[in-house]
Write an enzyme that holds these catalytic residues in place. Structure first.
Site, PDB file in Angstrom:
ATOM      1  N   SER A  12       0.852  -1.191   0.000  1.00 61.24           N
ATOM      2  CA  SER A  12       0.000   0.000   0.000  1.00 61.24           C
ATOM      3  C   SER A  12       0.886   1.239   0.000  1.00 61.24           C
ATOM      4  O   SER A  12       1.676   1.447   0.932  1.00 61.24           O
ATOM      5  CB  SER A  12      -0.885   0.028   1.241  1.00 61.24           C
ATOM      6  N   HIS A  37      -1.188  -1.285  -4.396  1.00 62.16           N
ATOM      7  CA  HIS A  37      -2.464  -0.994  -3.723  1.00 62.16           C
ATOM      8  C   HIS A  37      -2.553   0.505  -3.416  1.00 62.16           C
ATOM      9  O   HIS A  37      -1.680   1.072  -2.756  1.00 62.16           O
ATOM     10  CB  HIS A  37      -2.535  -1.806  -2.433  1.00 62.16           C
ATOM     11  N   ASP A  39      -4.770   3.500  -1.785  1.00 56.20           N
ATOM     12  CA  ASP A  39      -5.817   3.760  -0.796  1.00 56.20           C
ATOM     13  C   ASP A  39      -6.394   5.161  -0.968  1.00 56.20           C
ATOM     14  O   ASP A  39      -5.745   6.155  -0.639  1.00 56.20           O
ATOM     15  CB  ASP A  39      -5.241   3.617   0.615  1.00 56.20           C
ATOM     16  N   MET A  41      -9.029   7.848   0.213  1.00 58.83           N
ATOM     17  CA  MET A  41      -9.827   8.176   1.406  1.00 58.83           C
ATOM     18  C   MET A  41     -10.408   9.582   1.278  1.00 58.83           C
ATOM     19  O   MET A  41      -9.741  10.481   0.765  1.00 58.83           O
ATOM     20  CB  MET A  41      -8.943   8.125   2.656  1.00 58.83           C
ATOM     21  N   HIS A  70      -8.391   0.925  -3.930  1.00 60.33           N
ATOM     22  CA  HIS A  70      -9.293   0.676  -2.800  1.00 60.33           C
ATOM     23  C   HIS A  70      -9.977   1.987  -2.430  1.00 60.33           C
ATOM     24  O   HIS A  70      -9.351   2.885  -1.870  1.00 60.33           O
ATOM     25  CB  HIS A  70      -8.438   0.131  -1.629  1.00 60.33           C
ATOM     26  N   MET A  72     -12.134   4.148  -0.269  1.00 61.95           N
ATOM     27  CA  MET A  72     -12.771   4.333   1.051  1.00 61.95           C
ATOM     28  C   MET A  72     -13.479   5.682   0.996  1.00 61.95           C
ATOM     29  O   MET A  72     -13.066   6.666   1.638  1.00 61.95           O
ATOM     30  CB  MET A  72     -11.697   4.275   2.151  1.00 61.95           C
ATOM     31  N   MET A 141     -11.318  -6.513   5.433  1.00 58.64           N
ATOM     32  CA  MET A 141     -10.480  -5.572   6.194  1.00 58.64           C
ATOM     33  C   MET A 141     -10.103  -6.195   7.543  1.00 58.64           C
ATOM     34  O   MET A 141     -10.977  -6.664   8.276  1.00 58.64           O
ATOM     35  CB  MET A 141     -11.228  -4.257   6.450  1.00 58.64           C
ATOM     36  N   ASP A 177      -6.349  -6.667   4.230  1.00 55.06           N
ATOM     37  CA  ASP A 177      -5.751  -5.328   4.278  1.00 55.06           C
ATOM     38  C   ASP A 177      -5.805  -4.839   5.721  1.00 55.06           C
ATOM     39  O   ASP A 177      -6.892  -4.680   6.287  1.00 55.06           O
ATOM     40  CB  ASP A 177      -6.565  -4.411   3.358  1.00 55.06           C
TER      41      ASP A 177
END
Ligand code: DX5
Ligand code: ZN
Length: 233
Positions: A12, A37, A39, A41, A70, A72, A141, A177
């Site tokens: 990540s 990966h 992330d 957010m 990913h 979020m 998760m 993750d």
């Protein structure tokens, strides 16, 4: 990409140097990363902010493996096209991000992208049971999403086993993750996970000018996971 259940390590870049993403991505790939990966957010679905589609688009030319995005964020649907255009190879949306995860996954696939569904630690395995025909990956998760470097939540191992049983012979990856490191990798791999995300455990001790530790960390996580799979066989 052909489907298989071999162990894949997905560093990540949440744990990378935010001023140097291009070289960080090149460094982890050179050191053996299978996927990258990313992330995303939004400061709303999770209590932290990272980056949006223009940044992800800027990462893409540096990724030669597989860009695993990913999300979020909530809502998801208004941003799907932008993340597809940014070059995502897989887009994973959270079950908890809205009332219409089924529609969201349909939309990701309709936009020509692989689709993943993520589950927070408080969400039961059964939440994804009716989504199996719409996903290429289930993300379990093993921390509450929002930050790197949190403690692995062991109660999620049973959920991984349940999801693995639910998947059966379908070509669907199980990703984990949060808190994945050489001590927890064997647990998640034995439970059925094949894509292991790791942020702090990959980047610790290294940098773009001293990337050797990234490779050592990736190899240690992979060896621990593969050892557990071999013992379980
Ligand atoms: C957590 C993120 C993870 C995070 C993992 O919200 O989704 O990808 O970077 O970090 P570590 O491996 O440090 O727990
Ligand atoms: Zn993540």
């Amino acid at each position: 990409m052909t489907f298989d259940r071999s162990i894949k390590i997905a560093p990540s870049i949440l744990s990378a140097d935010f001023a140097d993403f291009g070289r960080e991505i090149q460094a982890i790939e050179a050191q053996g990363a299978d996927w990258v990966h990313v992330d995303v957010m939004d400061g709303h679905f999770v209590p932290n902010l990272t980056f949006g589609p223009p940044a992800v688009k800027a990462f893409k030319p540096h990724v030669t493996t597989f860009m695993d995005v990913h999300l979020m964020i909530a809502p998801v649907d208004p941003y799907i096209d932008a993340f597809v255009e940014a070059g995502s190879d897989m887009i994973t949306a959270h079950f908890e991000a809205g009332p219409h995860i089924h529609r969201t996954l349909q939309a990701i696939r309709a936009a020509g992208c692989k689709a993943g569904v993520a589950m927070n630690p408080g969400t039961p395995a059964e939440a994804v049971e009716n989504l199996m025909d719409l996903v290429d990956m289930v993300l379990v998760m093993t921390v509450n999403p929002g930050f790197g470097g949190q403690k692995f939540i062991a109660s999620q191992l049973d959920k991984i086993r349940r999801v693995r049983a639910m998947i059966g012979d379908r070509p669907i990856h199980i990703q984990v993750d949060g808190g994945v490191a050489p001590d927890t990798a064997p647990l998640v791999a034995a439970a059925g996970a094949d894509v292991l995300v790791a942020g702090s455990a990959v980047f610790k001790g290294g940098s773009v000018s001293n990337a050797g530790p990234y490779g050592e960390n990736i190899r240690a996580i992979r060896a621990a996971a593969e050892g557990a799979v071999a013992r379980a066989a």
